[in-house]
Design an enzyme around this catalytic site. Structure first.
Site, PDB file in Angstrom:
ATOM      1  CG  ASP A   1      -1.703   1.159   1.430  1.00  0.00           C
ATOM      2  OD1 ASP A   1      -2.244   1.605   0.419  1.00  0.00           O
ATOM      3  OD2 ASP A   1      -1.820   1.655   2.552  1.00  0.00           O
TER       4      ASP A   1
ATOM      5  CB  THR B   1      -1.734   6.354   2.059  1.00  0.00           C
ATOM      6  OG1 THR B   1      -1.827   6.850   0.747  1.00  0.00           O
ATOM      7  CG2 THR B   1      -1.920   7.458   3.056  1.00  0.00           C
TER       8      THR B   1
ATOM      9  CG  PHE C   1     -14.702  10.023   3.046  1.00  0.00           C
ATOM     10  CD1 PHE C   1     -14.348  10.887   2.031  1.00  0.00           C
ATOM     11  CD2 PHE C   1     -14.205   8.735   3.043  1.00  0.00           C
ATOM     12  CE1 PHE C   1     -13.496  10.467   1.027  1.00  0.00           C
ATOM     13  CE2 PHE C   1     -13.361   8.311   2.034  1.00  0.00           C
ATOM     14  CZ  PHE C   1     -13.009   9.185   1.022  1.00  0.00           C
TER      15      PHE C   1
ATOM     16  CE  LYS D   1     -12.425  16.796   4.209  1.00  0.00           C
ATOM     17  NZ  LYS D   1     -12.032  16.672   5.611  1.00  0.00           N
TER      18      LYS D   1
ATOM     19  NE  ARG E   1      -3.489  11.732   1.352  1.00  0.00           N
ATOM     20  CZ  ARG E   1      -3.912  10.483   1.265  1.00  0.00           C
ATOM     21  NH1 ARG E   1      -3.101   9.549   0.844  1.00  0.00           N
ATOM     22  NH2 ARG E   1      -5.127  10.163   1.612  1.00  0.00           N
TER      23      ARG E   1
ATOM     24  CB  THR F   1      -1.513   3.828  -4.183  1.00  0.00           C
ATOM     25  OG1 THR F   1      -2.046   4.981  -3.561  1.00  0.00           O
ATOM     26  CG2 THR F   1      -1.070   4.174  -5.580  1.00  0.00           C
TER      27      THR F   1
ATOM     28  CB  ILE G   1      -1.706  -0.607 -14.620  1.00  0.00           C
ATOM     29  CG1 ILE G   1      -2.996  -1.004 -15.319  1.00  0.00           C
ATOM     30  CG2 ILE G   1      -1.600  -1.237 -13.259  1.00  0.00           C
ATOM     31  CD1 ILE G   1      -3.004  -2.451 -15.738  1.00  0.00           C
TER      32      ILE G   1
ATOM     33  NE  ARG H   1      -7.524   8.864  -9.336  1.00  0.00           N
ATOM     34  CZ  ARG H   1      -7.466   9.720  -8.333  1.00  0.00           C
ATOM     35  NH1 ARG H   1      -7.615   9.307  -7.104  1.00  0.00           N
ATOM     36  NH2 ARG H   1      -7.278  10.992  -8.552  1.00  0.00           N
TER      37      ARG H   1
ATOM     38  CE  LYS I   1      -4.938  -0.512  -2.169  1.00  0.00           C
ATOM     39  NZ  LYS I   1      -4.641   0.082  -0.873  1.00  0.00           N
TER      40      LYS I   1
END
Lengths: 370, 1378
Positions: free
Chosen positions: B433, B435, B778, B802, B845, B925, B986, B1017, B1023
């Site tokens: 990963d 982050t 979120f 946001k 970011r 990621t 990719i 993305r 993943k």
């Protein structure tokens, strides 16, 4: 302040019932101990085997083994051994007749005399063995077919032998003493030796029958039940093994002390041989004095009371006379093996030396190839 | 304690084949048992899957009696057994294991008389020993659990007693469902309770769920709504509501039910009403709740899961070889059976045969089974037990490694899966990963763009660069300070009253720079944002005089204010302070008034209204003009009441100071600070804090938290200064925290929060009470969050949104009517997009901030929809999403922020090392492509010389073409053999196409040529799919590392899952096999421990096979000399003990402690990792070579004694004695040859094993007269060992047996030394030479790399290269002689 924090999530998903580490007052750090052991820094010896390091070992092995081998070989060669087969399978053999007609229950003993010559005199004590071939004393079920506690003099076992003895446990609804297949198949040939003087007289050679069994066996392992004085009474109510001609308490008519379970021939037989071809100590011929050899060279007669059948399993019977050394009986193998291994090691040492020179040089040279 | 802990788990796994039967599931088991009767008794109340709870001492007592029977008490029992049930249950559990069943089978087999090989009791020994050992461990562990249970059950809590009509202290175990429990701050919640009362006037209460999920941020819980309105203290005896809720389940995030009030009205209950067991009450003085789930029915208890069980690759490989052993065993037994049959056939009547009338064929058949018993050792059942023990040892050492210790978190590595240690040494692909894994996940505000104007924040950038060295120096005190917030207290579960804790904390722990306060996301770095001077200047206009400016900058000003307001309020940050108890600063709101902004609030409002209206009148429908005014006027009145009195405070000070040039301010600020502070260690920190307003802060001792201090302190002087001078933000995500802190740097400070209100301080305006209407939280599909508030200045209903730039940019109003404002908006959009692109290039970011002003009517309409969505039960999620989407449209873009997420320390080094080790690293990621590439560059995954292959395509066809093209390019690249590494990038969409379609092969083929792959993305599902694809299709060993909930699936799919216990809670850790605290630990974990564990285990396994085959062969050969009758030449006790006792300890030690290369060398030469990576230590060839050697050794070991004793009067046991003795010597010395290191422990164990054997056999042969009936060991060994022949035979056998292996090693090591050995030789050098060589090595490595294009073809390890280098290294001092 809580006595303990209640921690639902411990390191490995432990149940929440366990209070965590945060015990009040002492906040214990989880920092691992900095010890050589825990940090895997124990001082260690790293044996790295390379031609260079192994080389001395090979030479040393070679240098040690070759003398040992020579010593063993010489010792083995000095041992005198004589072996004669008296099975009597050949028509020409003196025991041919005896070997043909056989039954375990033969009341009339069959005897035969075997002549042989000793080319060399036997100097020290001579051990007289009988040898059997193709006799699988190490067969699993045969080995088990005995009752140690009966042989140890346990009266209860005398009357009620172990199940392991089946089918040699009882006969005529009486317990067999000693029970089991091993005892039942006791070697029962009698061998006598006579020296024939150059002048033709036949002198019997004294054969000692004491001291052929292991001391521990004779004195610890094998015990007669009750007092030794009256063995007949002790073995009252037991039967002799089916193949036996005499009951156990009459095995040695000459020596009262050598009867019952502590009969040494019996004890020797009961120590089952490891391999199908084996010899067992039968008698010892004591050295008389330093002047005369125990067995001078010359002609001998062995008189055999031929009782033991071996034809059914294609076995052979032998009589062996042998002197003995610090390393036991005659056996050239060990000496040869030592010499061979020692030589091989030495040779390999040389090879390694060459390799070491070749590759070691490469390693040592200041100019690196490639 | 811990050790025992994991040992227990290990054994549990050993014992119970199906882990579901472990103790941790016992509550469920018990529950299912008890539930039928519960259903019968309370059938009427248990309608379906419901639970009804009424107060225990309330008016509904009769009903309570019925109901309470179905519920469990709060006492817990996690023990598996009690005194009586221990033996039967433990046995039952143990026989779930295949190995034990095998032993049992052998025991049973031995009971069949015709098959019997040994005495019955002897065959039982292995079984009994194993059972006893495990039973002992189980009993010990169970006792430990019992004690813990007792301790927990006896905790005291205040419970309402019906008799005394008051709260009395009771033990936890006496708490029942329906009890009223009274808790104070920092008390632990004893059971799942419904929150009925909180001392907080707004009915909220904060809990810390660290005990449950490790998240240390505070979570807000609220009192059941209707009860809040009733107000006043709760009266338990008159509580006559009925609570109906779900039956107990383990879903921590869900709670559904309703409360039926006496008037039959129903109040919905949800998760935010529930206080979970084992959480801690924080920041709330007292709370009262009613217990709904107790004991084992609490969510916390139902959520326990045991450790993970995975089969390692080596174990799978091993099973194949065990099968070979089974085959070998069967071959041996069949040989024996056939041989026995034939042998019997040729015999008729012989005295040594026991007549039993069985045909030779049948006897052969019996013998087959006998031999199975005799040769049982060949199946290395003990190997499994040994492997478990060895792995325990390995885990012990991994857990005790100092290098994995994190000072700050006081955490070491957690090995949650205990049986895949060696997989760490065979990893070929690492999926990481980004982050929080590669980066610190400590978001720091870096720069922003507002109104299309970029504010580069140069000073801020410098600060971030300076950060690391500076921290090392002054980290100590700063750490103290920042940790003296609520966090350090709460983490340690200390009482509220302990305030001096910070000092203790500091003295205990060395300073650690990076994570002063890990859980709160409020590291110093994140807090101390240095504002951009230009922006400050602009913002100051607000205080000076907005109306004096021209309209355009003023409109810009509204944007700026809105922007910061959004930053401050558009979040779910909880505000708290270290001094306790503290609720949201609404009390102080009343007292605020004395403070004065410079300009009147009216002016500002006017300004807002002016721009707002003008904008809206052009952009939106005409009727807008009227309605907002209504709202505004209402708000206006309130705002006026709140803020007008401020004028009487020092009106001149602020503008003057703020009017200075920033540079000057900064300098003066520093001076003042230093004087005031007197804390010289703090100097560095102060410098950072040199903010424009800092000179206002004269006498504040706080250097650090002065951002809010300066504003808050200024506005709210001494009276309540104690409360307010440190505000601690506890955010759910680090981004939020970063933004709030950024806003605070511009004095837009979020000061308090309750359910419906937010207290925000604006520069020049003072504290404002913002009416919070809605929060749309979120989620990953929307990728944004919004708050709906009533604007404090204009009074309009405003939506602040946001979110991810791509989303917001799409949603931002696309205007068609080309008016002036719109063109400006378009301009802003273009500019912002430009800035966003540059941010992404920088690796920041990005987040976009937008707002939307709602007309009242519009809002009302939406509100209806939202209410409907909230209350609907079916497809509620869809409705909510729809509703949110309805609201979040036509947004006005305010600006964007760039947040920097710094790389963790030593990440580039780690990645470089792993790549050198032949491990391919994929970064998966969710970030955008540019950011991902940038980070990849920063962490040296990408080198400047590398060639990027970018695979982004819109359609399947395009994708196919693209992949063909890329493949062609790759091949071309290979042909021309340029010295570049290829990296594939990719994106998520393309990845989706790949995963769905038939492009898998092309993708894998392509990725095989690439040294790194970056998937940007990507969603969590993707993943895990990628990991699965690579793992299954390429058949490689994969490792996934991540820190967040989005990595969980990936971690679970991978062969080895590593969790980073970072900023984002514990989900990743909970699902991982290994949990580390920093990415850099991966290097040592894999390169050192992985390598060690792998080689150790591989060698031990091979040794085990060797040992068993070698020993069993001896027995087998004997069959040829005993008529295949199943005889053994050894006493059966010795035979059984040989494997069980005499030769069991050394291999264990070998497996735990052997070390082929030292840690430092392994770290420095990552190439050595390829050994394990290519499974070099344990392959089929090595296995068969080992077996071959075992055959040779056993031949020697049997036939040397055979020829030495052939024809003599040797008896069975005397024959076996030298064979056994030399076998033991060979086996032990073989290990010495194979060991890479020998410590005194090895010596002790080896010597001990040898002495134990000789001692045992000697004693046995002296004392055993009739003890071992069929065999006759008496006097055998004593006699044998008194004979020189015995020693002659043993010596020859041992030397001859070990000779070939020694020779092989020597030749192999000399002629073509393996890499590891060469490295090991380096270890022996003294440090200086070592360094010299290491440098040369690395140098030549670098050269080699530049010459060879090895990077492309990783399958071809450059082992030879290393070897040569090492040989070169050796030239200096010559060969190393050990």
């Amino acid at each position: 302040m809580m006595a303990s924090s209640y921690n639902a999530k411990e390191e490995d998903g432990h149940h929440s019932g366990a209070p965590g580490h945060g015990v009040a007052g002492t906040v214990k750090s989880k920092k691992p101990d900095n010890t050589a052991f825990k940090q895997q820094r124990l001082p260690a010896w790293q044996p790295i085997l390379t031609a260079g390091t192994v080389l001395p070992a090979f030479f040393v092995i070679g240098l040690i083994f070759i003398p040992i081998g020579i010593g063993l070989f010489v010792t083995s060669n000095n041992i005198k051994e004589f072996e004669i087969d008296y099975t009597g399978l050949d028509m020409s053999s003196p025991c041919y007749n005896c070997s043909q007609s056989f039954s375990w229950n033969n009341t009339k003993p069959c005897t035969c005399s075997v002549h042989f010559n000793l080319d060399q005199p036997f100097e020290s004590n001579v051990f007289m063995y009988y040898g059997l071939s193709n006799f699988y004393q190490n067969h699993r079920r045969y080995v088990k077919s005995r009752d140690d506690s009966q042989l140890n003099g346990n009266k209860k076992s005398l009357q009620d032998p172990s199940k392991e003895c089946e089918p040699y446990r009882t006969s005529d609804s009486k317990p067999i003493a000693p029970c089991g297949a091993i005892a039942n198949s006791l070697f029962n040939d009698t061998l006598d030796l006579f020296y024939i003087d150059p002048n033709g007289t036949k002198t019997p050679i004294p054969l000692v029958k004491k001291g052929i069994a292991w001391w521990t066996d004779k004195h610890v392992k094998f015990r007669n039940p009750g007092v030794n004085d009256n063995l007949t009474a002790v073995f009252q109510g037991t039967n002799k093994p089916v193949n036996w001609r005499k009951p156990v308490y009459e095995l040695d008519p000459e020596d009262h002390e050598n009867n019952g379970f502590i009969n040494e021939d019996f004890i020797v037989w009961m120590r089952t041989a490891a391999l199908p071809t084996f010899r067992k100590l039968y008698r010892i011929i004591q050295k008389k004095n330093n002047m005369t050899p125990t067995l001078p060279r010359g002609e001998y007669i062995m008189e055999v009371t031929y009782n033991y059948p071996v034809r059914s399993f294609e076995g052979r019977k032998r009589m062996i006379l042998s002197t003995i050394s610090w390393m036991g009986g005659k056996n050239p193998f060990l000496g040869i093996a030592y010499i061979t291994v020692g030589s091989v090691c030495f040779f390999l040492g040389v090879v390694l030396l060459i390799i070491h020179h070749k590759y070691g040089n490469r390693n040592n040279s200041p100019d690196i190839p490639n | 304690m811990e050790q025992i802990h994991w040992v227990r788990h290990r054994w549990q796994q050993l014992v119970s084949a199906d882990s579901g039967r472990g103790w941790y599931s016992s509550p469920e088991a018990v529950r299912t048992k008890s539930s039928p009767e519960a259903h019968m008794l309370t059938h009427d109340r248990f309608t379906g899957k419901r639970r009804v709870v009424v107060a225990r001492h309330g008016p509904l007592q009769s009903e309570y009696k019925i109901i309470s029977k179905g519920c469990k008490g709060n006492g817990i029992r996690t023990t598996k057994y009690n005194l009586l049930s221990f033996i039967p249950m433990n046995l039952f559990q143990q026989f779930h294991r295949a190995a034990n069943l095998y032993f049992l089978f052998l025991v049973m087999l031995n009971w069949i008389p015709v098959v019997e090989a040994f005495q019955k009791e002897i065959t039982m020994i292995p079984l009994v020993v194993v059972l006893l050992v495990i039973a002992f461990k189980d009993a010990l562990e169970d006792y430990r659990r019992y004690r813990f249970d007792k301790m927990v059950n006896n905790n005291i809590v205040s419970v309402y007693s019906g008799r005394k009509q008051a709260y009395v202290d009771q033990r936890w175990r006496d708490v029942r469902v329906g009890d009223f429990v009274h808790l104070s701050c920092n008390e632990i919640i004893p059971a799942d309770m419904l929150l009925l009362y909180s001392s907080d006037p707004h009915g909220v209460c904060y809990i810390e769920t660290a005990n449950l999920d490790g998240e240390t941020n505070l979570k807000q819980r609220q009192v059941v709504r209707e009860l809040l309105q009733q107000g006043s203290e709760l009266a338990p005896e008159s509580f006559n509501s009925r609570i109906e809720c779900e039956i107990p389940n383990n879903n921590l995030g869900r709670f559904r039910g309703y409360m039926e009030l006496p008037n039959k009205a129903r109040v919905g209950l949800h998760n935010s009403n529930l206080l979970l067991r084992s959480c801690t009450i924080r920041n709330t003085e007292t709370v009262v709740g009613i217990v709904v789930y107790a004991g084992h029915e609490t969510k916390a208890m139902m959520n326990n899961s045991g450790p993970r069980y995975k089969r390692s690759k080596l174990e799978r490989r091993l099973n194949v070889d065990v099968m070979w052993c089974v085959l070998l065993l069967i071959v041996m037994c069949v040989t024996g059976a056939v041989g026995h049959g034939l042998w019997l056939q040729n015999l008729k009547d012989s005295p040594y045969l026991i007549p039993d009338h069985t045909s030779p064929a049948l006897a052969g058949f019996y013998l087959f089974w006998t031999l199975i018993i005799v040769l049982q050792v060949l199946i290395p059942i003990s190997l499994y037990v040994s492997i478990e023990i060895v792995k325990l040892g390995q885990v012990f050492f991994i857990q005790n490694d100092m290098d994995f210790y994190n000072d700050h978190l006081d955490s070491r590595i957690q090995c949650r899966a205990l049986n895949i240690t060696e997989d760490l040494g065979q990893v070929q692909y690492v999926f990481s990963d980004k982050t929080g894994t590669l980066t610190e996940n400590k978001m720091v505000f870096r720069r922003c763009t507002i109104f299309g104007v970029e504010y580069p924040h140069e000073e801020n950038a410098k600060r971030l660069e300076l950060y690391e060295p500076e921290e090392d120096e002054v980290g100590h005190l700063l750490t103290l300070k920042s940790c003296s917030s609520a966090k350090s207290l709460s983490r340690r579960s200390l009482s509220c009253k302990v305030t001096g804790h910070a000092e203790e904390d500091g003295t205990d722990q060395p300073p650690s720079p990076t994570i002063p306060c890990h859980s709160a996301f409020s590291s110093r770095m994140a807090k101390d944002v240095i504002p951009d001077p230009l922006l400050v200047q602009k913002l100051n206009c607000l205080s000076v005089s907005p109306l004096r400016e021209s309209s355009s900058p003023s409109q810009e000003l509204t944007y700026i204010v809105d922007f910061f307001l959004a930053l401050a309020i558009c979040n779910t940050v909880v505000v708290s302070s270290p001094t306790q108890p503290r609720h949201i600063g609404f009390y102080s709101q009343v007292r605020v008034p004395e403070i004065s902004p410079l300009t009147s609030l009216e002016d500002i409002k006017l300004m807002f209204q002016r721009f707002g209206r003008s904008r809206f009148s052009t952009a939106s429908s005409p009727q807008a003009s009227g309605s907002p005014r209504g709202l505004a006027s209402r708000l206006f009145a309130r705002g006026k009441a709140g803020s007008t009195p401020r004028e009487d405070s020092n009106p001149d000070q602020e503008p003057d100071l703020l009017g200075h040039k920033p540079g000057v301010d900064r300098a003066s600020g520093e001076e003042v600070e230093e004087e005031g502070d007197g804390n010289t260690e703090n100097k560095e920190g102060e410098q950072e804090l040199s903010m424009v307003y800092n000179n206002l802060l004269v006498n504040r001792g706080e250097g650090r938290d002065s951002v809010e201090g300066s504003t808050g302190g200024h506005n709210q002087p001494k009276e309540h200064g104690v409360e307010d001078n440190t505000v601690v933000y506890e955010a759910e995500s680090p981004d939020e925290a970063a933004l709030v802190h950024a806003a605070r740097a511009y004095r837009c400070t979020l000061q308090g929060r309750s359910l419906e209100r937010l207290l925000v301080e604006l520069p020049g305006v003072g504290s404002l009470d913002v009416h919070l209407l809605h929060i749309l939280p979120f989620d990953s599909t929307r990728k944004r969050m919004s708050v709906v508030v009533q604007h404090p200045l204009t009074g309009q209903v405003v939506v602040y949104t946001k979110g991810a730039d791509s989303v917001i940019m799409d949603l931002a109003e696309l205007t068609t009517d080309a008016e002036q404002a719109d063109s400006r908006q378009g301009h802003i959009r273009d500019q912002t997009q430009k800035h966003l692109d540059s941010y992404a290039r920088e690796g920041l970011r990005t987040l976009c901030i937008a707002k939307r002003v709602l007309e009242e009517e519009e809002y009302d309409n939406w509100l209806k929809l939202q209410r409907f969505a909230e209350t609907s039960i079916e497809n509620r999620e869809e409705l909510l999403l729809e509703s949110a989407q309805r609201l979040e449209c036509k947004l006005t873009l305010l600006g964007a922020t760039g947040i920097v997420d710094r790389l963790q320390e030593e990440v580039p080094e780690t990645i470089e090392a792993l790549q050198k080790a032949g491990v391919r690293i994929w970064v998966l990621t969710g970030d955008k492509q540019e950011t991902a590439i940038n980070i990849a560059c920063a962490c040296k995954l990408l080198r400047p010389s590398d060639q990027l292959l970018i695979a982004n395509c819109g359609s399947k066809e395009a994708c196919e073409a693209l992949f063909q093209e890329l493949l062609a390019e790759v091949e071309h690249n290979q042909l021309t053999s340029e010295a570049t590494g290829l990296t594939l990038v990719i994106n998520g969409y393309t990845l989706d196409l790949v995963l769905q379609g038939k492009l898998k092969e092309e993708f894998l083929e392509l990725s095989r040529h690439c040294k790194a792959v970056i998937c940007c993305r990507s969603t969590p599902l993707q993943k895990s799919q990628v990991v699965q694809l690579v793992r299954d299709q390429l058949g490689v060993m994969t490792l996934a590392i991540g820190d967040g909930a989005n990595d969980v699936s990936m971690i679970q799919v991978a062969d080895v899952g590593v969790g980073i216990s970072g900023q984002e809670g514990m989900q990743a850790v909970m699902s991982s096999d290994f949990a580390i605290s920093r990415f850099k630990h991966l290097r040592k974990l894999m390169l050192v421990h992985g390598h060690w564990c792998y080689t150790r285990l591989a060698n031990m396994v091979l040794y085990f096979f060797y040992k068993n085959v070698m020993y069993v062969n001896l027995l087998f050969y004997y069959q040829f000399f005993c008529g295949f009758s199943g005889s053994v030449m050894t006493n059966s006790w010795v035979l059984i003990f040989f494997n069980l006792l005499f030769t069991s300890a050394p291999p264990l030690l070998y497996g735990i402690l052997d070390r082929d290369v030292t840690a430092s060398t392994l770290i420095k030469l990552p190439q050595l990792y390829k050994l394990g990576n290519n499974s070099m230590a344990y392959q089929s060839s090595t296995f068969w070579l080992t077996i071959l050697d075992a055959f040779y050794q056993s031949l020697v070991c049997f036939f040397v004694p055979y020829f030495a004793y052939a024809g003599s009067d040797v008896d069975i046991l005397s024959f076996g004695s030298p064979i056994n003795a030399s076998a033991l010597l060979i086996i032990l010395l073989h290990q010495v040859l194979e060991s890479h290191t020998l410590t005194w422990l090895h010596g002790l164990v080896l010597l001990g094993s040898g002495l134990f054997y000789f001692g045992f056999t000697l004693v046995f042969s002296c004392l055993c007269v009739t003890c071992s009936p069929p065999t006759n060991p008496l006097g055998v060994e004593t006699l044998q060992m008194s004979q020189p022949l015995f020693y002659a035979v043993c010596t020859l056998t041992t030397v001859l047996a070990l000779l070939p292996r020694m020779l092989f090693h020597a030749l192999h090591n000399t002629i073509s030394p393996p890499t590891a050995l060469a490295a090991a030789q380096m270890d022996k050098l003294n440090p200086e030479e070592y360094w010299k060589r290491m440098q040369r090595w690395n140098h030549t490595q670098a050269e080699a790399r530049s010459l060879h294009v090895d990077d492309l073809v990783l399958q071809n390890p450059d082992a030879e290269l290393i070897t040569q280098d090492l040989q070169e290294c050796n030239t200096n001092t010559g060969p190393v002689v050990s």
